[in-house]
Design an enzyme around this catalytic site. Structure first.
Site, PDB file in Angstrom:
ATOM      1  N   LYS A  22     -52.914  16.444 -37.978  1.00 21.22           N
ATOM      2  CA  LYS A  22     -52.952  15.416 -37.461  1.00 21.22           C
ATOM      3  C   LYS A  22     -53.522  13.643 -35.985  1.00 21.22           C
ATOM      4  O   LYS A  22     -54.267  13.480 -35.886  1.00 21.22           O
ATOM      5  CB  LYS A  22     -50.964  14.517 -37.894  1.00 21.22           C
ATOM      6  CG  LYS A  22     -50.979  13.782 -37.228  1.00 21.22           C
ATOM      7  CD  LYS A  22     -49.827  12.922 -37.736  1.00 21.22           C
ATOM      8  CE  LYS A  22     -48.587  12.593 -36.581  1.00 21.22           C
ATOM      9  NZ  LYS A  22     -48.691  12.608 -35.674  1.00 21.22           N
ATOM     10  N   ASN A  23     -52.972  15.895 -35.475  1.00 24.91           N
ATOM     11  CA  ASN A  23     -53.275  14.641 -33.408  1.00 24.91           C
ATOM     12  C   ASN A  23     -54.035  15.827 -33.350  1.00 24.91           C
ATOM     13  O   ASN A  23     -54.861  15.210 -32.083  1.00 24.91           O
ATOM     14  CB  ASN A  23     -52.237  15.602 -33.033  1.00 24.91           C
ATOM     15  CG  ASN A  23     -50.918  14.808 -32.899  1.00 24.91           C
ATOM     16  OD1 ASN A  23     -50.564  13.349 -33.933  1.00 24.91           O
ATOM     17  ND2 ASN A  23     -49.634  15.208 -32.832  1.00 24.91           N
ATOM     18  N   CYS A 116     -40.230   4.181 -28.758  1.00 25.09           N
ATOM     19  CA  CYS A 116     -40.099   4.536 -29.573  1.00 25.09           C
ATOM     20  C   CYS A 116     -38.952   5.576 -29.482  1.00 25.09           C
ATOM     21  O   CYS A 116     -39.031   5.249 -28.802  1.00 25.09           O
ATOM     22  CB  CYS A 116     -41.196   5.113 -29.961  1.00 25.09           C
ATOM     23  SG  CYS A 116     -40.989   6.354 -29.888  1.00 25.09           S
ATOM     24  N   ARG A 121     -42.039   5.601 -23.901  1.00 21.15           N
ATOM     25  CA  ARG A 121     -43.325   6.626 -23.876  1.00 21.15           C
ATOM     26  C   ARG A 121     -44.028   5.300 -22.789  1.00 21.15           C
ATOM     27  O   ARG A 121     -45.614   4.605 -24.123  1.00 21.15           O
ATOM     28  CB  ARG A 121     -44.351   6.026 -25.077  1.00 21.15           C
ATOM     29  CG  ARG A 121     -42.777   7.469 -25.824  1.00 21.15           C
ATOM     30  CD  ARG A 121     -43.394   7.565 -27.589  1.00 21.15           C
ATOM     31  NE  ARG A 121     -44.469   8.591 -27.307  1.00 21.15           N
ATOM     32  CZ  ARG A 121     -45.108   8.828 -28.444  1.00 21.15           C
ATOM     33  NH1 ARG A 121     -44.581   8.535 -29.017  1.00 21.15           N
ATOM     34  NH2 ARG A 121     -45.943   9.651 -28.679  1.00 21.15           N
ATOM     35  N   ASP A 308     -42.927  18.475 -30.476  1.00 20.72           N
ATOM     36  CA  ASP A 308     -43.080  18.296 -31.811  1.00 20.72           C
ATOM     37  C   ASP A 308     -42.316  19.227 -33.316  1.00 20.72           C
ATOM     38  O   ASP A 308     -41.754  19.177 -33.761  1.00 20.72           O
ATOM     39  CB  ASP A 308     -44.389  18.248 -33.129  1.00 20.72           C
ATOM     40  CG  ASP A 308     -44.753  16.796 -31.867  1.00 20.72           C
ATOM     41  OD1 ASP A 308     -43.720  16.011 -31.153  1.00 20.72           O
ATOM     42  OD2 ASP A 308     -46.076  16.594 -31.674  1.00 20.72           O
ATOM     43  N   ARG A 400     -46.285   9.799 -42.933  1.00 22.47           N
ATOM     44  CA  ARG A 400     -47.183  10.137 -41.537  1.00 22.47           C
ATOM     45  C   ARG A 400     -47.389  11.514 -41.347  1.00 22.47           C
ATOM     46  O   ARG A 400     -48.752  10.832 -40.461  1.00 22.47           O
ATOM     47  CB  ARG A 400     -46.540   9.399 -40.660  1.00 22.47           C
ATOM     48  CG  ARG A 400     -46.094   7.846 -40.509  1.00 22.47           C
ATOM     49  CD  ARG A 400     -45.773   7.030 -39.164  1.00 22.47           C
ATOM     50  NE  ARG A 400     -46.200   7.612 -37.947  1.00 22.47           N
ATOM     51  CZ  ARG A 400     -45.156   7.863 -36.913  1.00 22.47           C
ATOM     52  NH1 ARG A 400     -44.499   8.098 -37.208  1.00 22.47           N
ATOM     53  NH2 ARG A 400     -46.199   9.287 -35.897  1.00 22.47           N
TER      54      ARG A 400
END
Ligand code: EPU
Length: 429
Positions: A22-23, A116, A121, A308, A400
């Site tokens: 994803k990233n 968030c 952030r 993560d 997500r």
């Protein structure tokens, strides 16, 4: 809203394919804005964030064709460079449109992403880097307005911050520098594999970047970039999450596509905890038979242990023998999952950026609430090892970042299902 129900206790066996990262996918999709040419990106994961990024690019005027895990993007008719707050709020990674839009069109207006659930952030380093390239930046009513009327110019930029390097900040400045006049040197750059993957895509487009994957990037600006073809790297965080799924449940599984070299810090901690991990020709084999041992973990920028993976590791340590300390130096406030793990019987005390976990014999299934993407995964992992049933609600975060997680875990033998939550009046015990 959907929830995931897990009946714990099953060992995991078989093999599972790791999806594209994803990233990597998100900034690479944003980078297609740097050219009028058409780009083909392969191994794109089927995730809500990827859909949001596609939607954003289409709203700006891009032409997108999706076919299976391949996406073709052409940005020859971009008609605006304004990004509304609703989109940035939905997906913070939309901030990585800033660099490419500024470099190609000389103006961009984008909502400030704010904080968030994983903590504040800031994006001061993104803005500092772009200013060093000659951009004029002002903030108005929550929007960042960045202009570069005379074009961007290469410069020497130190991008490290108080908490280390910035991943999307490096992505933004690197993308902008590809079209700046002259040479840019970024020191204190993020060296995550996703940054190296983005640099590989940019170089395939005609950029001149050397040093990707290290803390110093040298970028020789070029007049223009063209379209390119690129295959996204496997998702190291998804792979790490499945490593822990097997570690926490016991069993023996092959993670197809997982790359050892992207996961060395995670593998080091898991091996120390008693998990067996071996390279296989097409991925990683993971096995856990014996008791888990407590190990200490500090989340740091790459190549350190990834933030993560911090929540998932905490679930694992909750049932390890002994006491462990899990600290997060990247997001010192990323601990909302602690309260939910306590509901499942874990013994955890949080103090500032670290938590002390005293391993318990067993977790017990409970109704828990997911607060963010990785916390959702951590609660599912805890549910795999818990006695009885665990209900994880607010799992929209999961979609997500994890492609078909319940299908993948079911295929390995977990008892897990997704149900649509209807208001029942039933209260949390
Ligand atoms: N920071 C600053 N100033 C900045 C930017 C960052 O002080 O201008 C601080 C942050 O507050 C944080 C640290 O630097 O303490 C690192 O933040 P970074 O900028 O690296 O995070 P990011 O680029 O916004 C990406 C991932 C996150 C991942 C972090 C850290 C994407 C789309 N997001 O975010 O992924 O946690 O790097 O590795 O690449 C996730 O996938 O669940 C996720 C949150």
């Amino acid at each position: 809203m959907d929830k995931i129900i897990i009946s714990g206790g099953n060992r995991l066996k078989g093999s599972v394919k790791i999806s594209g990262a994803k990233n990597s996918a998100l900034p690479i999709m944003a980078a297609t804005l740097l050219t009028r040419g058409s780009s083909v990106i392969k191994n794109i994961p089927n995730l809500k964030d990827v859909t949001t990024m596609s939607y954003l690019l289409v709203a700006l005027g891009a032409n997108i064709i999706i076919s299976g895990d391949e996406i073709t993007i052409k940005c020859d008719k971009i008609k605006r460079s304004f990004i509304h707050h609703d989109l940035v709020r939905k997906m913070r990674a939309s901030v990585c449109l800033l660099g490419p839009l500024l470099a190609r069109f000389g103006k961009v207006e984008i909502s400030h992403p704010g904080g968030c659930v994983i903590g504040p952030r800031p994006i001061d380093l993104h803005l500092k880097g772009l200013e060093k390239l000659g951009a004029q930046i002002e903030m108005k009513h929550g929007y960042i307005i960045a202009k570069s009327e005379d074009g961007l110019r290469g410069n020497e930029i130190y991008l490290g911050g108080p908490l280390g390097s910035t991943v999307l900040g490096t992505a933004n400045v690197m993308m902008a520098a590809t079209l700046a006049r002259g040479e840019t040197i970024i020191e204190g750059a993020a060296c995550e594999p996703e940054i190296a993957d983005l640099a590989a895509f940019l170089n395939a487009m005609g950029a001149k970047i050397i040093g990707a994957g290290t803390h110093i990037l040298r970028i020789e600006g070029v007049e223009e970039l063209g379209g390119a073809e690129h295959t996204i790297i496997p998702d190291r965080i998804e792979a790490g999450t499945y490593l822990i799924a097997v570690a926490i449940s016991g069993g023996d599984t092959l993670l197809k596509g997982a790359r050892h070299e992207h996961l060395t810090a995670v593998i080091d901690r898991l091996e120390e905890a008693g998990v067996k991990i071996e390279r296989a020709p097409d991925g990683l084999k993971v096995k856990r038979k014996n008791e888990l041992k407590a190990v200490n973990v500090i989340a740091l920028p790459y190549p350190g242990f990834p933030t993560d993976m911090q929540a998932q590791m905490m679930s694992l340590m909750s049932i390890a023998k002994g006491t462990s300390i899990v600290a997060d130096m990247v997001y010192p406030d990323r601990f909302i999952h602690v309260g939910e793990l306590l509901r499942m019987g874990a013994n955890i005390v949080r103090q500032g950026p670290r938590a002390t976990i005293i391993g318990v014999e067993k977790l017990g299934g409970a109704q828990v609430t997911a607060s963010d993407l990785r916390a959702s995964a951590a609660l599912i992992l805890a549910g795999l090892a818990a006695d009885g049933e665990t209900e994880v609600s607010r799992v929209y975060h999961l979609d997500r970042g994890y492609e078909k997680i319940e299908e993948k875990l079911s295929s390995l033998g977990a008892k897990i299902k997704r149900v649509t939550d209807k208001p029942s009046g039933k209260k949390k015990k």
